[in-house]
Design an enzyme around this catalytic site. Structure first.
Site, mmCIF file in Angstrom:
data_model
loop_
_atom_site.group_PDB
_atom_site.id
_atom_site.type_symbol
_atom_site.label_atom_id
_atom_site.label_comp_id
_atom_site.label_asym_id
_atom_site.label_seq_id
_atom_site.Cartn_x
_atom_site.Cartn_y
_atom_site.Cartn_z
ATOM 1 N N CYS A 55 -10.707 -3.175 -4.291
ATOM 2 C CA CYS A 55 -9.723 -4.153 -4.787
ATOM 3 C C CYS A 55 -10.411 -5.415 -5.293
ATOM 4 O O CYS A 55 -9.984 -6.014 -6.278
ATOM 5 C CB CYS A 55 -8.712 -4.486 -3.701
ATOM 6 N N GLU A 92 -3.035 -4.536 -3.010
ATOM 7 C CA GLU A 92 -3.558 -5.441 -4.048
ATOM 8 C C GLU A 92 -3.580 -4.760 -5.406
ATOM 9 O O GLU A 92 -3.179 -5.320 -6.427
ATOM 10 C CB GLU A 92 -4.984 -5.892 -3.700
ATOM 11 N N ASN A 110 0.839 -1.208 0.000
ATOM 12 C CA ASN A 110 0.000 0.000 0.000
ATOM 13 C C ASN A 110 0.867 1.249 0.000
ATOM 14 O O ASN A 110 1.910 1.311 0.652
ATOM 15 C CB ASN A 110 -1.007 -0.009 1.166
ATOM 16 N N CYS A 117 -10.269 -4.950 0.209
ATOM 17 C CA CYS A 117 -11.406 -4.029 0.295
ATOM 18 C C CYS A 117 -12.288 -4.194 -0.948
ATOM 19 O O CYS A 117 -11.898 -4.843 -1.920
ATOM 20 C CB CYS A 117 -10.909 -2.587 0.427
ATOM 21 N N GLU A 136 0.504 5.297 0.492
ATOM 22 C CA GLU A 136 -0.409 6.342 0.981
ATOM 23 C C GLU A 136 0.025 7.726 0.513
ATOM 24 O O GLU A 136 1.060 7.897 -0.136
ATOM 25 C CB GLU A 136 -0.507 6.248 2.505
ATOM 26 N N CYS A 192 -4.152 0.691 -2.427
ATOM 27 C CA CYS A 192 -3.980 -0.537 -1.645
ATOM 28 C C CYS A 192 -2.892 -1.424 -2.268
ATOM 29 O O CYS A 192 -2.594 -1.313 -3.471
ATOM 30 C CB CYS A 192 -5.273 -1.342 -1.626
HETATM 31 N N1 THU Z 1 -5.205 -1.489 2.661
HETATM 32 C C1 THU Z 1 -4.652 -2.299 1.711
HETATM 33 O O1 THU Z 1 -3.588 -2.001 1.157
HETATM 34 N N2 THU Z 1 -5.302 -3.445 1.419
HETATM 35 C C2 THU Z 1 -6.426 -3.901 2.034
HETATM 36 O O2 THU Z 1 -6.892 -4.977 1.718
HETATM 37 C C3 THU Z 1 -7.028 -3.092 3.085
HETATM 38 C C4 THU Z 1 -6.440 -1.766 3.326
HETATM 39 C C5 THU Z 1 -4.476 -0.266 3.031
HETATM 40 C C6 THU Z 1 -5.105 1.025 2.637
HETATM 41 C C7 THU Z 1 -4.485 1.968 3.647
HETATM 42 O O3 THU Z 1 -3.212 2.372 3.170
HETATM 43 C C8 THU Z 1 -4.269 1.115 4.885
HETATM 44 O O4 THU Z 1 -4.323 -0.237 4.431
HETATM 45 C C9 THU Z 1 -5.298 1.324 5.981
HETATM 46 O O5 THU Z 1 -6.583 1.216 5.490
#
Ligand code: THU
Length: 160
Positions: free
Chosen positions: A114, A74, A61, A111, A63, A72
């Site tokens: 994704c 994925e 991920n 999520c 940000e 994310c």
């Molecule tokens: N996140 C992911 O990368 N994948 C997931 O399946 C759930 C959430 C990330 C998004 C954000 O950077 C952090 O996790 C918190 O939500």
């Protein structure tokens, strides 16, 4: 009234019960958490895709100070794959997460956004992407992305 039920089968496994390929993929997802850029959530997610060729693609991920810009793990892996390995078939995705120096006891699942992105690829390639979710207390294996999101919206609905 008519009704139907939708069930999702989940295998809960120990590392020793995975195939060598699945174990290598899971280890890649665990490793990928280390490349997470997550100064806002401190939630480090790693994803690893296994291609039919045997190649493993990793993502994490990423940000941003403008929160919704984040991507994310994925989709980071999936979109890299789309851009660089366009016609390759994805057989598996593994996902792991750690926060405050600890891997999550229970697995985290992708999520909704994704899932939709993964579903597009699964639908396009016409073969399932097996989903492996890592938790310290057990690994969950689901047979396909569609099983995670059974009532789908896909290109068939657009008659494309
Ligand atoms: N996140 C992911 O990368 N994948 C997931 O399946 C759930 C959430 C990330 C998004 C954000 O950077 C952090 O996790 C918190 O939500």
């Amino acid at each position: 009234m008519r009704e139907y039920e939708i069930r999702t089968h989940v295998d809960v496994l120990e590392k020793e019960e995975l195939s060598a390929t699945e174990l290598a993929l899971l280890e890649a997802a665990i490793k990928a958490t280390e490349t997470s850029y997550s100064p806002y959530s401190h939630f480090q997610v790693g994803a690893a895709l296994c291609l039919k060729s045997g190649e493993i693609i990793m993502g994490s991920n990423q940000e941003n100070a403008a929160y919704p810009v984040a991507c994310c793990a994925e989709r980071t892996a999936l979109f890299w794959c789309g851009a660089n390995r366009a016609n390759e078939v994805i057989t598996h995705i593994a996902i792991a997460a750690q926060t405050e120096g600890r891997y999550t006891p229970s697995p985290i699942a992708p999520c909704g956004m994704c899932r939709q992105a993964l579903l597009e690829v699964e639908h396009k390639q016409g073969s399932p992407i097996v989903v492996l979710l890592y938790g310290e207390e057990g690994i969950h294996r689901i047979e396909s992305v569609k099983a995670l999101m059974p009532l789908t919206f896909n290109s068939d609905n657009l008659n494309i």
